[in-house]
Design an enzyme around this catalytic site. Structure first.
Site, PDB file in Angstrom:
ATOM      1  N   GLY A 172       0.809  -1.215   0.000  1.00  0.00           N
ATOM      2  CA  GLY A 172       0.000   0.000   0.000  1.00  0.00           C
ATOM      3  C   GLY A 172       0.837   1.257   0.000  1.00  0.00           C
ATOM      4  N   GLY A 406     -13.057  12.475 -34.380  1.00  0.00           N
ATOM      5  CA  GLY A 406     -13.160  12.742 -32.946  1.00  0.00           C
ATOM      6  C   GLY A 406     -11.852  13.246 -32.372  1.00  0.00           C
TER       7      GLY A 406
HETATM    8  C1  HXC Z   1      10.004  -3.645  10.002  1.00  0.00           C
HETATM    9  C2  HXC Z   1      11.549  -3.995   8.381  1.00  0.00           C
HETATM   10  C3  HXC Z   1      10.567  -3.927   7.371  1.00  0.00           C
HETATM   11  C4  HXC Z   1       9.230  -3.682   7.790  1.00  0.00           C
HETATM   12  C5  HXC Z   1      12.451  -4.261   6.401  1.00  0.00           C
HETATM   13  N1  HXC Z   1      12.703  -4.213   7.722  1.00  0.00           N
HETATM   14  N2  HXC Z   1      11.137  -4.094   6.170  1.00  0.00           N
HETATM   15  N3  HXC Z   1      11.271  -3.852   9.665  1.00  0.00           N
HETATM   16  N4  HXC Z   1       8.994  -3.543   9.115  1.00  0.00           N
HETATM   17  N5  HXC Z   1       8.254  -3.574   6.912  1.00  0.00           N
HETATM   18  C6  HXC Z   1      13.997  -4.368   8.383  1.00  0.00           C
HETATM   19  C7  HXC Z   1      14.580  -5.750   8.208  1.00  0.00           C
HETATM   20  O1  HXC Z   1      14.086  -6.610   9.207  1.00  0.00           O
HETATM   21  C8  HXC Z   1      16.058  -5.469   8.386  1.00  0.00           C
HETATM   22  O2  HXC Z   1      16.325  -5.315   9.762  1.00  0.00           O
HETATM   23  C9  HXC Z   1      16.212  -4.108   7.741  1.00  0.00           C
HETATM   24  O3  HXC Z   1      14.922  -3.521   7.721  1.00  0.00           O
HETATM   25  C10 HXC Z   1      16.727  -4.165   6.325  1.00  0.00           C
HETATM   26  O4  HXC Z   1      15.943  -5.109   5.611  1.00  0.00           O
HETATM   27  P1  HXC Z   1      16.564  -6.270   4.717  1.00  0.00           P
HETATM   28  O5  HXC Z   1      15.499  -7.263   4.476  1.00  0.00           O
HETATM   29  O6  HXC Z   1      17.835  -6.761   5.358  1.00  0.00           O
HETATM   30  O7  HXC Z   1      16.927  -5.467   3.405  1.00  0.00           O
HETATM   31  P2  HXC Z   1      16.865  -5.958   1.904  1.00  0.00           P
HETATM   32  O8  HXC Z   1      17.509  -7.290   1.759  1.00  0.00           O
HETATM   33  O9  HXC Z   1      17.414  -4.824   1.091  1.00  0.00           O
HETATM   34  O10 HXC Z   1      15.306  -6.139   1.557  1.00  0.00           O
HETATM   35  C11 HXC Z   1      14.454  -5.031   1.543  1.00  0.00           C
HETATM   36  C12 HXC Z   1      12.991  -5.502   1.458  1.00  0.00           C
HETATM   37  C13 HXC Z   1      12.695  -6.523   2.568  1.00  0.00           C
HETATM   38  C14 HXC Z   1      12.738  -6.143   0.097  1.00  0.00           C
HETATM   39  C15 HXC Z   1      12.120  -4.238   1.575  1.00  0.00           C
HETATM   40  O11 HXC Z   1      13.165  -5.984   3.811  1.00  0.00           O
HETATM   41  C16 HXC Z   1      11.250  -6.812   2.724  1.00  0.00           C
HETATM   42  O12 HXC Z   1      10.700  -7.603   1.959  1.00  0.00           O
HETATM   43  N6  HXC Z   1      10.625  -6.219   3.746  1.00  0.00           N
HETATM   44  C17 HXC Z   1       9.232  -6.443   4.028  1.00  0.00           C
HETATM   45  C18 HXC Z   1       8.347  -5.815   2.978  1.00  0.00           C
HETATM   46  C19 HXC Z   1       6.907  -5.914   3.315  1.00  0.00           C
HETATM   47  O13 HXC Z   1       6.283  -6.977   3.134  1.00  0.00           O
HETATM   48  N7  HXC Z   1       6.396  -4.864   3.937  1.00  0.00           N
HETATM   49  C20 HXC Z   1       5.016  -4.797   4.341  1.00  0.00           C
HETATM   50  C21 HXC Z   1       4.234  -4.424   3.065  1.00  0.00           C
HETATM   51  S1  HXC Z   1       2.547  -4.282   3.388  1.00  0.00           S
HETATM   52  P3  HXC Z   1      17.696  -5.780  10.424  1.00  0.00           P
HETATM   53  O14 HXC Z   1      17.494  -5.529  11.885  1.00  0.00           O
HETATM   54  O15 HXC Z   1      17.877  -7.215  10.081  1.00  0.00           O
HETATM   55  O16 HXC Z   1      18.746  -4.902   9.801  1.00  0.00           O
HETATM   56  C22 HXC Z   1       2.374  -2.672   3.634  1.00  0.00           C
HETATM   57  C23 HXC Z   1       0.972  -2.272   3.917  1.00  0.00           C
HETATM   58  C24 HXC Z   1       0.796  -0.812   3.715  1.00  0.00           C
HETATM   59  O17 HXC Z   1       3.252  -1.916   3.591  1.00  0.00           O
HETATM   60  C25 HXC Z   1      -0.651  -0.539   3.526  1.00  0.00           C
HETATM   61  C26 HXC Z   1      -0.909   0.914   3.316  1.00  0.00           C
HETATM   62  C27 HXC Z   1      -2.309   1.160   2.867  1.00  0.00           C
END
Ligand code: HXC
Length: 510
Positions: A172, A406
């Site tokens: 989102g 058009g």
């Molecule tokens: C808390 C998070 C996080 C999140 C990443 N981190 N995303 N912490 N909430 N959403 C943290 C990781 O745990 C990690 O912490 C650090 O950030 C870096 O992340 P990495 O995974 O090591 O980095 P990378 O390999 O570059 O991958 C990036 C990424 C991946 C692809 C974004 O982190 C990821 O898939 N994150 C989750 C994405 C996701 O599903 N988000 C929710 C989406 S739903 P440490 O402590 O290990 O360094 C959403 C709803 C919104 O957003 C709705 C709005 C209407």
């Protein structure tokens, strides 16, 4: 503690806050080829103009032992500064803190700058690099997004809103950028998708990389989500500065005038050679635009998407203008679904911010076919008409060659409300091309009769004189006078006052 110690303590705290997620996380960010949030802001703004707010803010989450993992600023850097001496507000997600994830606390920070930008009438720029909603916070983070989106919508049409995607932007979280006016992405570094590759694989069994699913090239050429792509972060941020240079700070201000070395009376002699004798041979409308505008400089928007229509900013006599043009060099300049969406949203943007519209028309019609009809060319094509009619800014139209059916009507025709309609002497203004018309009117005639009929129809309509006789074309001009005539038109309409009937809002086709 002496006063000196207190000041020193502050300096230390400040330094710690500026480190974000710490040295290790910063190193990781660098290894990924990315800059930190503060470096990005420094690159974007004029030197030493950034004033940061809420640097010491802390989240108050207690799930997952979060109370012991609090970083000053909580993963967003926000504040205000200047671009070319003009005030802008900015916020940047700091990926080194919880992956730049959105918490309820840093959402409050973002909403605070959004409200300041709206109240004080200055553009807001968001630098996105975030893992989305902070997973540890659950619905608290979601409510933060809702409030940001809410402010995006309230600010729409009041202040320019610009989003740069400088890393991940998933789920989102994509909807805040999507609610803003322009999205910038970085080649091979940024991606946007509502559901990531893993979910896609589970649901549809498609295997795609992040880049294939939502990289800069996908969004700039296929989906139409992104408006600009930079080769690297620096280039991307410089493009944002450039875009800002064309825009007023808010909807009550005029777009910024600049001085130009170009003269208002310069003859545009190159156009004559550019347009081919045979009206079925393409030419590049961008060359025509460049010939006409100040210092031959055209700042194109969405250059890779729906190339059959060209949109972008330029200046005429120092005045910013929005340009919409059919592109005969791509699909013969035909209007289709994507071209309609692209043009309509740009027209509406220019109207929001008082930027006069100049339309160059060379269009054979709307694209026929099942695909277009089934996907709603009627609904999408109507958006262009709606946008032009609704626009109260000065509207100047020049037909450079074909204006059929058009597509003639919707491309800022006189009857749709344009202020000045010009045409070159070689213009063809009719319901359709001569061959198509004869195929319908002379269906049962023999070859000889049809040839004769084509000649007759061409003589009657393959010129601008029928339209000029009725006043649908105000003036027929020579290509060499294009710049002079358009600048005259802008001067003629400079004090235009026009408004639409009072209403809550219209119901534009979507
Ligand atoms: C808390 C998070 C996080 C999140 C990443 N981190 N995303 N912490 N909430 N959403 C943290 C990781 O745990 C990690 O912490 C650090 O950030 C870096 O992340 P990495 O995974 O090591 O980095 P990378 O390999 O570059 O991958 C990036 C990424 C991946 C692809 C974004 O982190 C990821 O898939 N994150 C989750 C994405 C996701 O599903 N988000 C929710 C989406 S739903 P440490 O402590 O290990 O360094 C959403 C709803 C919104 O957003 C709705 C709005 C209407």
């Amino acid at each position: 503690m002496t006063l000196k110690d207190i000041f020193q303590e502050f300096v230390e705290k400040d330094k710690t806050a500026e480190l974000g997620g710490g040295e290790k996380a910063v190193e990781k960010q660098k290894r990924a080829g990315k800059q930190t949030a503060r470096e990005r802001i420094d690159m974007l703004l004029d030197d030493n103009t950034f004033a940061e707010i809420d640097k010491f803010i802390l989240h108050d989450s207690h799930n997952y032992n979060m109370q012991n993992k609090r970083v000053p600023g909580d993963g967003v850097v926000s504040g205000y500064g200047k671009i070319e001496g003009r005030l802008v507000y900015v916020y940047a997600y700091d990926f080194t803190v919880y992956g730049g994830s959105l918490s309820r606390t840093n959402a409050n920070k973002i909403v605070k700058v959004q409200k300041l930008a709206l109240k004080n009438g200055a553009p807001i720029i968001a630098l996105n690099d975030s893992g989305g909603a902070r997973i540890q916070e659950g619905v608290m983070a979601l409510s933060g997004y809702s409030e940001i989106f809410n402010q995006n919508v309230k600010s729409s049409g009041v202040i320019p809103q610009i989003s740069a995607i400088l890393g991940p932007c998933a789920g989102g979280a994509c909807y805040s950028p999507a609610l803003t006016d322009y999205i910038f992405m970085v080649k091979d570094e940024s991606y946007m998708f509502v559901t990531g590759p893993d979910v896609v694989k589970t649901v549809t069994h498609e295997e795609l990389t992040k880049e294939e699913l939502g990289g800069a090239s996908v969004h700039s050429s296929k989906s139409g989500v992104a408006h600009f792509v930079g080769n690297d972060e620096e280039e991307t941020l410089m493009m944002i500065r450039e875009l800002i240079s064309f825009l007023p700070s808010n909807n009550m201000e005029d777009p910024p005038l600049t001085t130009t070395r170009d003269t208002n009376t310069r003859k545009t002699t190159g156009i004559e050679e550019l347009i081919p004798e045979d009206s079925n041979i393409p030419y590049d409308i961008k060359q025509l635009i460049e010939e006409v505008v100040d210092e031959n400089y055209f700042f194109e928007v969405m250059s890779q998407f729906a190339k059959n229509v060209v949109i972008g900013f330029a200046r005429m006599g120092g005045q910013p203008v929005g340009i919409v043009a059919n592109q005969p060099a791509y699909l013969a300049g035909v209007l289709d679904i994507d071209a309609s969406d692209k043009a309509a949203r740009f027209i509406r943007f220019c109207d929001c911010f008082d930027i006069p519209l100049i339309t160059f028309v060379d269009v054979p019609g709307f694209l026929p076919g099942r695909d277009q009809e089934h996907n709603g060319i009627i609904r999408h094509g109507a958006k262009i008409m709606y946008a032009y009619v609704e626009a109260t800014v000065p509207k100047i139209t020049l037909i450079t060659r074909k204006a059929y059916g058009g597509a003639y009507v919707v491309m800022s025709s006189k009857e749709s409300g344009a202020d000045l309609n010009l045409a070159y002497p070689n213009s063809e203004i009719a319901v359709m091309g001569a061959e198509g018309a004869v195929n319908i009117l002379y269906r049962s005639s023999n070859e000889e009769e049809r040839k004769e009929a084509i000649k007759e129809y061409s003589n009657l309509f393959s010129n601008p004189y029928r339209a000029a006789e009725k006043g649908y074309i105000d003036e027929i001009i020579l290509p060499a006078d294009t710049r002079i005539k358009i600048i005259q038109g802008l001067e003629m309409t400079a004090n235009k006052t026009a408004s639409n009937p009072p209403k809550k809002h219209g119901n534009s086709p979507l």
